[in-house]
Design a protein around this motif. Sequence first.
Motif, PDB file in Angstrom:
ATOM      1  N   MET A 133       2.709   7.545  -6.352  1.00  0.00           N
ATOM      2  CA  MET A 133       3.590   6.733  -5.494  1.00  0.00           C
ATOM      3  C   MET A 133       4.452   5.795  -6.341  1.00  0.00           C
ATOM      4  N   VAL A 134       3.799   5.152  -7.321  1.00  0.00           N
ATOM      5  CA  VAL A 134       4.533   4.196  -8.160  1.00  0.00           C
ATOM      6  C   VAL A 134       5.570   4.949  -9.007  1.00  0.00           C
ATOM      7  N   GLU A 135       5.167   6.089  -9.564  1.00  0.00           N
ATOM      8  CA  GLU A 135       6.097   6.887 -10.370  1.00  0.00           C
ATOM      9  C   GLU A 135       7.303   7.330  -9.524  1.00  0.00           C
ATOM     10  N   ALA A 136       7.050   7.622  -8.244  1.00  0.00           N
ATOM     11  CA  ALA A 136       8.129   8.083  -7.350  1.00  0.00           C
ATOM     12  C   ALA A 136       8.896   6.925  -6.719  1.00  0.00           C
ATOM     13  N   ASP A 137       8.657   5.682  -7.233  1.00  0.00           N
ATOM     14  CA  ASP A 137       9.349   4.493  -6.710  1.00  0.00           C
ATOM     15  C   ASP A 137       9.184   4.280  -5.213  1.00  0.00           C
ATOM     16  N   ARG A 138       7.977   4.520  -4.724  1.00  0.00           N
ATOM     17  CA  ARG A 138       7.725   4.278  -3.292  1.00  0.00           C
ATOM     18  C   ARG A 138       7.739   2.779  -2.995  1.00  0.00           C
ATOM     19  N   VAL A 157      20.926  -0.845   2.722  1.00  0.00           N
ATOM     20  CA  VAL A 157      19.537  -0.683   2.309  1.00  0.00           C
ATOM     21  C   VAL A 157      19.112  -1.897   1.482  1.00  0.00           C
ATOM     22  N   TYR A 158      18.074  -2.573   1.946  1.00  0.00           N
ATOM     23  CA  TYR A 158      17.603  -3.740   1.181  1.00  0.00           C
ATOM     24  C   TYR A 158      16.358  -3.429   0.376  1.00  0.00           C
ATOM     25  N   ILE A 159      15.816  -2.233   0.579  1.00  0.00           N
ATOM     26  CA  ILE A 159      14.606  -1.904  -0.163  1.00  0.00           C
ATOM     27  C   ILE A 159      14.938  -1.740  -1.635  1.00  0.00           C
ATOM     28  N   VAL A 160      14.395  -2.638  -2.420  1.00  0.00           N
ATOM     29  CA  VAL A 160      14.591  -2.564  -3.858  1.00  0.00           C
ATOM     30  C   VAL A 160      13.201  -2.359  -4.421  1.00  0.00           C
ATOM     31  N   ASN A 161      13.051  -1.397  -5.270  1.00  0.00           N
ATOM     32  CA  ASN A 161      11.703  -1.085  -5.733  1.00  0.00           C
ATOM     33  C   ASN A 161      11.310  -1.931  -6.927  1.00  0.00           C
ATOM     34  N   MET A 162      10.110  -1.644  -7.400  1.00  0.00           N
ATOM     35  CA  MET A 162       9.576  -2.367  -8.539  1.00  0.00           C
ATOM     36  C   MET A 162      10.516  -2.289  -9.731  1.00  0.00           C
ATOM     37  N   ARG A 163      10.650  -3.393 -10.405  1.00  0.00           N
ATOM     38  CA  ARG A 163      11.460  -3.349 -11.622  1.00  0.00           C
ATOM     39  C   ARG A 163      10.740  -2.521 -12.683  1.00  0.00           C
ATOM     40  N   GLY A 196       5.921  -0.201 -15.362  1.00  0.00           N
ATOM     41  CA  GLY A 196       5.160   0.229 -16.536  1.00  0.00           C
ATOM     42  C   GLY A 196       3.790  -0.432 -16.567  1.00  0.00           C
ATOM     43  N   SER A 197       3.758  -1.745 -16.317  1.00  0.00           N
ATOM     44  CA  SER A 197       2.496  -2.489 -16.348  1.00  0.00           C
ATOM     45  C   SER A 197       1.552  -2.002 -15.240  1.00  0.00           C
ATOM     46  N   VAL A 198       2.104  -1.789 -14.043  1.00  0.00           N
ATOM     47  CA  VAL A 198       1.276  -1.343 -12.916  1.00  0.00           C
ATOM     48  C   VAL A 198       0.712   0.049 -13.193  1.00  0.00           C
TER      49      VAL A 198
END
Lengths: 97, 97, 97, 97
Positions: free
Chosen positions: A32-37, B2-8, B13-15
């Motif tokens: 999920m994280v890799e796919a930017d969910r 679209v306001y959904i902005v994903n993890m930087r 990488g850390s996650v």
Amino acid sequence: MVYIVNMRAEIKGSVLRRLKRVAGQVGGIVRMVEADRYCIDVITQIAAVRAALRRIEDEVLGDHVAHCVEDAITSGDRDEQRRKVAELMEVLGRASR
Amino acid sequence: MVYIVNMRAEIKGSVLRRLKRVAGQVGGIVRMVEADRYCIDVITQIAAVRAALRRIEDEVLGDHVAHCVEDAITSGDRDEQRRKVAELMEVLGRASR
Amino acid sequence: MVYIVNMRAEIKGSVLRRLKRVAGQVGGIVRMVEADRYCIDVITQIAAVRAALRRIEDEVLGDHVAHCVEDAITSGDRDEQRRKVAELMEVLGRASR
Amino acid sequence: MVYIVNMRAEIKGSVLRRLKRVAGQVGGIVRMVEADRYCIDVITQIAAVRAALRRIEDEVLGDHVAHCVEDAITSGDRDEQRRKVAELMEVLGRASR
């Protein structure tokens, strides 16, 4: 004398199945994280895994009290009983429970 | 819009690194159970994994508030802001936190 | 035979002092609400009282294990020991801990 | 401009009633300890008060989000919105929840 009695076979099978399911769920979260969910969906899945782990802990602990603690009681060995109570207090008193 | 902005990228990488470490820890617990390790040690390891997952959740959530929620604020879109607040309340209000 | 041993005098004094302080804090929160103080400040005070109560619980519980549970162990009475363990599991296993 | 909007009258009445009940319960626990009641019963009562306080907190917080946070959204004041989100994160993220 040894009072450590491990998980009974039926509990062991159930715990292993559930742990393997958790391993699969963690792999799913990695994807999920890799796919930017969406962050909130990731958080929801992580929380579900934490809840599953908590249930596994409770299953192991219930079995422990039913068997290892019970054996300490039956043994009549007071020092062993004190150790078991101290262990239970430590496990159950953790803030994250 | 679209306001959904994903993890930087840096958080991502850390996650991912931390999730993969958790996957390894779960595999280690499976082996502990297979090897009939003492119940309390198994419970302690499961609790450690739960704590690690909780920290990952907090990292994702902190990033979410810093970015996705901030974007909703900057957008000036009130319905989007209401949705974000409702989401935060739901995630943060969960009993298992 | 009676295994119920109550709080020792020094713990009792400390617990009573802390409970009376809690009673005062609850009175203070009532006045905050009556004076229309800001919601978040009210919530913060209620959370502080909950934390104080949790510490009192832990103090009573620690004394209980040191004395009542210890007496059950010393007594050698297995049924009493089982009751004490079941009680501890119930108290410590509560979701709200 | 002031965005702090306090508890609505109906919530205020309910919160005050519940806080006063809590004050009565704390007085009851003081009497239990003075009367040397069994530790586990004292702990159970303290846990009940903590649960009641937690429900009051949730009531105040729900009202806060419905009103104070909603006012910040309607105001369109971004700094105020950021402050409200930061406050919510702090309150909801506390370990003792």
